[in-house]
Design a protein around this motif. Structure first.
Motif, PDB file in Angstrom:
ATOM      1  N   LYS A  12       0.735  -1.310  -0.035  1.00 33.57           N
ATOM      2  CA  LYS A  12       0.061   0.007  -0.023  1.00 33.57           C
ATOM      3  C   LYS A  12       0.923   1.212   0.067  1.00 33.57           C
ATOM      4  O   LYS A  12       0.591   2.305  -0.676  1.00 33.57           O
ATOM      5  N   ASP A  94      -7.854  -7.902  -2.876  1.00 31.20           N
ATOM      6  CA  ASP A  94      -8.198  -7.524  -1.825  1.00 31.20           C
ATOM      7  C   ASP A  94      -7.688  -6.161  -1.157  1.00 31.20           C
ATOM      8  O   ASP A  94      -8.331  -5.072  -0.867  1.00 31.20           O
ATOM      9  N   CYS A  95      -6.319  -6.230  -1.240  1.00 31.91           N
ATOM     10  CA  CYS A  95      -5.564  -5.131  -0.730  1.00 31.91           C
ATOM     11  C   CYS A  95      -5.917  -3.904  -1.437  1.00 31.91           C
ATOM     12  O   CYS A  95      -6.266  -2.943  -0.764  1.00 31.91           O
ATOM     13  N   GLU A  98      -9.560  -2.691  -0.223  1.00 33.83           N
ATOM     14  CA  GLU A  98      -9.351  -2.037   0.864  1.00 33.83           C
ATOM     15  C   GLU A  98      -8.908  -0.238   0.802  1.00 33.83           C
ATOM     16  O   GLU A  98      -9.417   0.475   1.356  1.00 33.83           O
TER      17      GLU A  98
END
Ligand code: OX2
Length: 820
Positions: A12, A94-95, A98
């Protein structure tokens, strides 16, 4: 579990930091394209470590490297596939979710690097991926075309070509490697001089030269930390266009060099199975070959090994004849730079080069006019002359007095350089791409060569990578397979799909399979709605033909049959019929007029059929604009029927046929190319086979063809269809629009009438179509058939193909790469 290389928090941060560095933006401020770039750089950051480890491992373990020389690499989008091969797709999805980012949308931001035309270039891309997944050190060498395969727009039913500016936003996965720049020389004059040591030294003067600068694209192996490289060469002027040269009066020279460099890599020739024979194309060929070979030799010499061990460390696989100048270029480097004798240089060269033939189409046979070849490549031409002189002497001594044979086999003949002959003479291996194709090469096209050097000839049936064409293209089916087989190992061992055979009669499994197919059909229907504005019914039978447009591939047979069905429905409005959607996707080469006329015919038939309320949507016809690797992935998974209907003997292999099969598409096809092996694997009862055999086609061809008029006169329903080409039915009353197509079928104005046996095969095709529709009625029986196709597709993994190349041709070794 999150792959340990991909720390979620770090990933991220990486994305955020990339956005800042590249664009001075935050996530909230970033455009989708900027997000795509930032995420791609974050993924590349992880790939880099494995890339470095792979290079180190190759050096340390000293394994033999496969250098795959190809004018085309149709790699398709990289982001999604890299993630799949890093076992990180779902985690990254998924990351990103988010972070409020949709991975799927980002994937659509990626340009589809279209550095190839069709099957030949896509095969090269599958091969690099499989080589890497299997652990073999490999390099792909090609050209960094500024513009790839054109984008296709359909306007008023006609194809229009739009340049493919794939580099306009920057391509995040490439790496410029200026340290490995090479110089490539064209033209000028040549003579020998003695150097200080008294050795013969070869001088080229008044030549033009360009700088070849390599860009590397990582090819990520599946789950093994291995990363090979695709090296594509860009051309830059040697004299930079700068103020210095301007001041010193070199302005013109600088501009000139800039232009030569710019021209060479400007654009991919958009011809599939057809050679235009342009000077610029020969320049492209020599440009990337000279750069690739110089670079390979430099790398080899750095190891300090004797040049005589080169064949133990490198093999150059020539993807069709396009890279064949490699034979003479390697000789040149060994003779002029390494100062070896002819015999020594020839001994090495003939142990290093191998050739794959992809076609028997005569218009694809590369021949260069000698005067052009000699002017552009004077030293290389001298070497070709000497190779030819020695080879012709050998033929004469083997077949004394047989001058006809000499004429048929010579490399230089009739003022031309025959590239295929040069390739065969120098290569230690010559292979075809499907069993039938290789037999035709041995017994027909290359018979003389096969008789003289039978040991060189071998078959390597093509394959495709299941990582892209199943795992990425069809996640629903992939998950189901994993669930049923209780393992993901089929990702690297596709034979395991045979385990699904146990389920083909199981009603629950059948209904799962049908449901997955339906989801894929809905996905394609949405794509069609979005891109074509046509509503199609996912409950209808999806009958799909996607591939380059070529007369031998017979899209014309398909659309004529659609017209026939349309007539039947109109004549019998009350009759219950199976609802069907006929889907086409095809680019025509820019200068291929007949192919473009066929596109216009398909779109015109679509226009009439789709808007005829009286047939109540019973059939629909869709021409998908701009068929390419990225939309192919959506298309293959949605097919019920896979159209593989080339005139027998003409399609060397086909690879789309395999992609459909893996995804549970049932083949309707001729006994041509790899269709033969598909039918052998799945059983004739699970395919719909029709038409002349290759022997029959060849027989007819050897006797001047056949008379289509007989069929036209005896089959009234077919006659009606043919007549509708010139009665204005599909041309708004215009009787001339499709006149050329009509003439090509019935008269021999331009060569043989119905050269591709469309009328001859029509009835048999009509019956096969009827049989397919009858079979489709029984949902359970159809599901069984579709499942059998997936279950029996193991052979068509490119992993199998690559293992065969390694075993029989390359003899390379696997290496181990330790992940960080
Ligand atoms: C194609 C062939 O037409 C096709 O049959 C084959 O599957 C593919 O190569 C990969 O082997 N240009 N394209 C091809 O051949 C040439 C020449």
């Amino acid at each position: 579990m999150f792959d340990k290389r991909l720390d979620k928090k770090k990933f991220k941060e990486e994305v955020e930091s990339n956005l800042k560095l590249l664009y001075r933006h935050t996530i909230a401020e970033a455009s989708q394209q900027e997000l795509f770039q930032a995420v791609s750089y974050a993924v590349k950051e992880v790939i880099m470590d494995d890339w470095i480890s792979t290079q180190k491992a190759v050096k340390e373990q000293g394994a033999k490297t496969v250098v795959y020389l190809s004018m085309e690499f149709l790699i398709g989008r990289a982001l999604g596939n890299n993630l799949i091969n890093m076992n990180s797709y779902r985690q990254v999805e998924d990351c990103l979710a988010e972070m409020g980012i949709d991975l799927n949308a980002l994937e659509n931001q990626e340009p589809d690097p279209a550095l190839g035309n069709g099957g030949l270039g896509r095969l090269a891309a599958c091969f690099l991926e499989s080589l890497t997944t299997l652990g073999y050190p490999a390099y792909g060498c090609g050209i960094r075309y500024r513009y790839g395969m054109f984008k296709q727009k359909i306007e008023n039913g006609y194809q229009r070509e739009v340049p493919d500016d794939w580099l306009k936003d920057g391509y995040p996965f490439e790496l410029r490697r200026p340290d490995f720049t090479q110089e490539v020389r064209f033209g000028g004059t040549i003579h020998f001089e003695k150097d200080a040591n008294g050795d013969d030294c070869f001088i080229q003067e008044n030549y033009q030269s360009v700088k070849a600068v390599p860009y590397e694209i990582p090819i990520v192996g599946y789950g093994n930390h291995m990363v090979n490289s695709l090296c594509i060469w860009d051309a830059e002027p040697i004299v930079n266009f700068n103020l210095d040269s301007f001041d010193s009066g070199n302005y013109h020279k600088a501009v000139e060099q800039e232009n030569i460099a710019k021209n060479i890599v400007e654009v991919l020739y958009p011809n599939d199975n057809h050679i235009a024979g342009k000077e610029l194309r020969l320049k492209q060929q020599y440009f990337f070959i000279s750069a690739s070979l110089q670079s390979a030799l430099q790398k080899f010499k750095k190891t300090g090994a004797s040049i005589f061990t080169l064949p133990d460390k490198v093999v150059f696989q020539m993807n069709d004849t396009h890279p064949t100048v490699a034979v003479a270029e390697l000789m040149r480097l060994l003779l002029d730079q390494e100062h070896l004798s002819w015999e020594e240089a020839w001994g090495i060269t003939t142990k290093c080069v191998a050739y794959t033939n992809h076609t028997i189409m005569s218009e694809a046979l590369e021949k260069w006019p000698i005067d052009l070849f000699e002017r552009l490549l004077p030293r290389v031409y001298q070497i070709v002359q000497e190779i030819d002189r020695r080879f012709v002497a050998e033929v004469r001594s083997r077949y004394p007095g047989n001058e006809e044979k000499v004429a048929r086999m010579a490399i230089l003949y009739d003022k031309q350089v025959r590239m295929a002959h040069l390739a065969i003479v120098a290569s230690f291996s010559v292979n075809g791409v499907a069993a039938l194709h290789t037999e035709i090469l041995k017994n027909q096209e290359l018979k003389d060569f096969y008789e003289m050097m039978p040991d060189k000839f071998n078959n390597k049936t093509n394959g495709v990578t299941q990582r892209r064409f199943l795992m990425h293209a069809n996640p629903w089916l992939s998950d189901w397979i994993t669930l049923e087989l209780k393992t993901t190992e089929w990702a690297t061992n596709l034979d395991l799909l045979a385990g699904l055979k146990a389920l083909v009669d199981n009603p629950a499994a059948q209904s799962d399979f049908i449901e997955i197919k339906k989801q894929n059909k809905i996905r394609l229907a949405q794509y069609i709605k979005e891109h074509n504005g046509i509503e199609v019914d996912p409950e209808s039978l999806f009958d799909i033909q996607v591939k380059r447009l070529h007369e031998y591939k017979r899209q014309l047979l398909n659309i004529l049959h659609v017209i026939y069905l349309y007539n039947q429905i109109k004549e019998n409005p009350e009759q219950e019929v199976q609802k069907r959607t006929f889907i086409f996707g095809a680019k025509a080469s820019a200068g291929y007029i007949r192919a473009k006329e066929i596109i216009k015919l398909i779109t015109s038939v679509a226009e009439v059929v789709n808007n005829d309320a009286s047939i109540d949507g019973k059939i629909k016809v869709v021409f998908i604009e701009d068929y390419k690797v990225s939309n192919a992935e959506i298309i293959f998974s949605a097919a019920d029927l896979s159209e593989q209907i080339s005139t027998a003997s003409k399609e060397a292999s086909g690879t789309g046929n395999m992609k459909f099969m893996m995804n549970g598409g049932v083949t309707i096809g001729t006994m041509d190319g790899a269709n033969v092996e598909i039918v052998e694997a799945v059983g004739a009862e699970n395919a719909f086979i029709f038409g002349l055999s290759s022997e029959e086609v060849i027989q007819y061809e050897n006797h001047g063809g056949y008379n289509p008029q007989d069929i036209y006169n005896s089959d009234p329903k077919l006659r009606q269809v043919i007549d509708q080409l010139v009665d204005g039915t599909f041309a708004g009353g215009d009787r001339e629009m499709f006149r050329n197509i009509y003439d090509s079928l019935l008269t021999n104005k331009s060569g043989r009438a119905d050269q591709y046996f469309i009328l001859k095969d029509f009835d048999s095709y009509r019956q096969a179509q009827a049989a397919a529709v009858a079979a489709y009625k029984d949902k359970s029986a159809w599901a069984r058939m579709a499942m059998m196709n997936t279950a029996c597709s193991g052979k068509f993994s490119s992993d199998r193909t690559i293992e065969e190349y390694v075993r029989d041709i390359w003899h390379s070794q696997k290496i181990q790469v330790e992940g960080k």
